[in-house]
Design a protein around this motif. Structure first.
Motif, PDB file in Angstrom:
ATOM      1  N   PRO A   8       0.804  -1.253  -0.187  1.00 52.50           N
ATOM      2  CA  PRO A   8      -0.038   0.024  -0.046  1.00 52.50           C
ATOM      3  C   PRO A   8       0.954   1.456  -0.145  1.00 52.50           C
ATOM      4  N   GLY A   9       2.063   1.331   0.306  1.00 53.69           N
ATOM      5  CA  GLY A   9       2.958   2.287   0.303  1.00 53.69           C
ATOM      6  C   GLY A   9       2.796   3.127   1.760  1.00 53.69           C
ATOM      7  N   ASP A  10       3.842   3.934   1.820  1.00 55.37           N
ATOM      8  CA  ASP A  10       3.865   4.666   3.193  1.00 55.37           C
ATOM      9  C   ASP A  10       2.805   5.467   3.645  1.00 55.37           C
ATOM     10  N   LYS A  11       2.028   6.413   2.499  1.00 51.91           N
ATOM     11  CA  LYS A  11       0.937   6.974   2.813  1.00 51.91           C
ATOM     12  C   LYS A  11      -0.440   6.152   3.277  1.00 51.91           C
ATOM     13  N   TRP A  12      -0.609   5.254   2.514  1.00 51.43           N
ATOM     14  CA  TRP A  12      -1.703   4.323   3.026  1.00 51.43           C
ATOM     15  C   TRP A  12      -1.495   3.725   4.240  1.00 51.43           C
ATOM     16  N   ARG A  13      -0.303   3.148   4.629  1.00 51.90           N
ATOM     17  CA  ARG A  13       0.141   2.871   5.770  1.00 51.90           C
ATOM     18  C   ARG A  13      -0.216   3.439   6.919  1.00 51.90           C
ATOM     19  N   ARG A  14       0.342   4.722   6.673  1.00 51.18           N
ATOM     20  CA  ARG A  14      -0.030   5.723   7.759  1.00 51.18           C
ATOM     21  C   ARG A  14      -1.265   5.916   8.180  1.00 51.18           C
ATOM     22  N   SER A  15      -2.420   6.088   6.763  1.00 49.95           N
ATOM     23  CA  SER A  15      -3.432   6.294   6.970  1.00 49.95           C
ATOM     24  C   SER A  15      -4.315   5.136   7.480  1.00 49.95           C
ATOM     25  N   LEU A  16      -4.034   3.927   7.369  1.00 49.45           N
ATOM     26  CA  LEU A  16      -4.498   2.666   7.977  1.00 49.45           C
ATOM     27  C   LEU A  16      -4.393   2.437   9.476  1.00 49.45           C
ATOM     28  N   ASN A  17      -2.822   2.949   9.843  1.00 49.23           N
ATOM     29  CA  ASN A  17      -2.642   2.815  11.227  1.00 49.23           C
ATOM     30  C   ASN A  17      -3.364   3.942  11.922  1.00 49.23           C
ATOM     31  N   ARG A  18      -3.750   5.040  11.365  1.00 51.83           N
ATOM     32  CA  ARG A  18      -4.756   6.136  12.259  1.00 51.83           C
ATOM     33  C   ARG A  18      -5.939   5.671  12.298  1.00 51.83           C
ATOM     34  N   VAL A  19      -6.678   4.942  11.389  1.00 55.57           N
ATOM     35  CA  VAL A  19      -7.919   4.498  11.640  1.00 55.57           C
ATOM     36  C   VAL A  19      -8.139   3.655  12.979  1.00 55.57           C
ATOM     37  N   SER A  20      -7.041   3.102  13.505  1.00 51.73           N
ATOM     38  CA  SER A  20      -7.185   2.313  14.733  1.00 51.73           C
ATOM     39  C   SER A  20      -7.313   3.264  16.111  1.00 51.73           C
ATOM     40  N   ASP A  21      -6.987   4.564  15.921  1.00 53.60           N
ATOM     41  CA  ASP A  21      -6.878   5.602  16.764  1.00 53.60           C
ATOM     42  C   ASP A  21      -7.800   6.555  16.348  1.00 53.60           C
ATOM     43  N   LEU A  22      -9.130   6.681  16.727  1.00 57.28           N
ATOM     44  CA  LEU A  22      -9.898   7.569  16.285  1.00 57.28           C
ATOM     45  C   LEU A  22     -10.127   9.019  17.144  1.00 57.28           C
ATOM     46  N   LYS A  23      -9.470   8.594  18.375  1.00 57.75           N
ATOM     47  CA  LYS A  23      -9.783   9.769  19.542  1.00 57.75           C
ATOM     48  C   LYS A  23      -9.546  11.148  19.039  1.00 57.75           C
ATOM     49  N   PRO A  24      -8.486  11.459  17.993  1.00 58.30           N
ATOM     50  CA  PRO A  24      -8.649  12.956  17.568  1.00 58.30           C
ATOM     51  C   PRO A  24      -9.636  13.208  16.732  1.00 58.30           C
ATOM     52  N   VAL A  25     -10.153  12.288  16.003  1.00 57.44           N
ATOM     53  CA  VAL A  25     -11.357  12.549  15.116  1.00 57.44           C
ATOM     54  C   VAL A  25     -12.627  12.904  15.969  1.00 57.44           C
ATOM     55  N   LEU A  26     -12.749  11.974  16.982  1.00 61.28           N
ATOM     56  CA  LEU A  26     -13.938  11.947  17.756  1.00 61.28           C
ATOM     57  C   LEU A  26     -13.823  13.192  18.784  1.00 61.28           C
ATOM     58  N   LYS A  27     -12.627  13.721  19.256  1.00 60.52           N
ATOM     59  CA  LYS A  27     -12.479  14.772  19.760  1.00 60.52           C
ATOM     60  C   LYS A  27     -13.002  16.277  19.125  1.00 60.52           C
ATOM     61  N   ARG A  28     -12.596  16.016  17.664  1.00 59.09           N
ATOM     62  CA  ARG A  28     -12.832  17.100  16.850  1.00 59.09           C
ATOM     63  C   ARG A  28     -14.301  17.327  16.637  1.00 59.09           C
ATOM     64  N   TRP A  29     -14.828  15.998  16.380  1.00 58.24           N
ATOM     65  CA  TRP A  29     -16.335  15.905  16.205  1.00 58.24           C
ATOM     66  C   TRP A  29     -17.074  16.465  17.056  1.00 58.24           C
ATOM     67  N   GLY A  30     -16.606  16.182  18.316  1.00 47.74           N
ATOM     68  CA  GLY A  30     -17.288  16.663  19.775  1.00 47.74           C
ATOM     69  C   GLY A  30     -17.171  18.302  19.753  1.00 47.74           C
ATOM     70  N   MET A  31     -16.174  18.833  19.434  1.00 46.58           N
ATOM     71  CA  MET A  31     -15.846  20.227  19.454  1.00 46.58           C
ATOM     72  C   MET A  31     -16.612  21.088  18.399  1.00 46.58           C
ATOM     73  N   ILE A  32     -16.895  20.309  17.240  1.00 45.25           N
ATOM     74  CA  ILE A  32     -17.670  20.856  16.114  1.00 45.25           C
ATOM     75  C   ILE A  32     -19.099  20.713  16.500  1.00 45.25           C
TER      76      ILE A  32
END
Length: 191
Positions: A8-32
């Motif tokens: 998948p390449g480095d960019k996709w690998r980083r993206s897939l690793n991020r999906v396992s930690d959604l805390k930053p997304v959830l926090k942003r959703w909460g603030m919004i």
């Protein structure tokens, strides 16, 4: 049988690793989500639902003031934005996250009734309430006296007023919020 390895390449690998930690997304959703709810108080609408104006005079608030032995604030007789009285409800909106979800809302006990609408009931109209009401009403304009004099009726002694609160939603998923949340997730995964 032919086998193809996929890197998948480095960019996709980083993206897939991020999906396992959604805390930053959830926090942003909460603030919004909290920001959208707070904006509803200024805009007097949420999710395409325009709030009905508050009643003038605020009879239920006046009865509570008389019952508590307080002099009613001037705002009880003023046309003011709906759901804006002390500011407590708006200030109470917050969010909390878990591993895989975000909850946006408030713990204020009367919030659900204001959000969903429904039946309301005043405090009991006691002799104390009527005594204080009589003094208060006597100081008002003729027009306001005519609107409030019913509170002094002997037939209301020991009774409560009942009415309906119009729904005034101020929290929850809206199409715009959903689009924003999707964009936040997309940006997080691809950055």
């Amino acid at each position: 049988m032919r086998v193809v390895d996929f890197d998948p390449g480095d960019k996709w690998r980083r993206s897939l690793n991020r999906v396992s930690d959604l805390k930053p997304v959830l926090k942003r959703w909460g603030m919004i989500g909290v920001e959208a709810s707070i904006n509803a108080f200024r805009e007097q609408s949420y999710g395409g639902v325009t709030w009905q104006p508050r009643a003038v005079p605020n009879v239920y608030g006046l009865i509570a003031d008389f019952d508590d032995g307080r002099n009613p604030p001037k705002r009880r007789l003023e046309a003011r934005p709906a759901l804006v009285d002390t500011g407590n409800l708006k200030r109470s909106i917050s969010f909390r996250t878990s591993k895989d979800s975000v909850t946006i809302g408030t713990q204020v006990k009367y919030a659900a009734r204001l959000h969903e609408g429904g039946p309301i009931q005043s405090r009991k109209i006691t002799e104390k309430v009527q005594r204080r009401a009589a003094k208060y009403i006597a100081k008002q304009t003729d027009a306001m006296q005519k609107r409030l004099n019913f509170l002094l009726s002997p037939s209301l002694l020991g009774e409560t007023l009942t009415g309906e609160v119009e729904p005034r939603p101020f929290v929850g998923m809206t199409p715009d919020l959903e689009d924003t949340f999707v964009q936040v997730l997309r940006d997080y995964i691809t950055s």
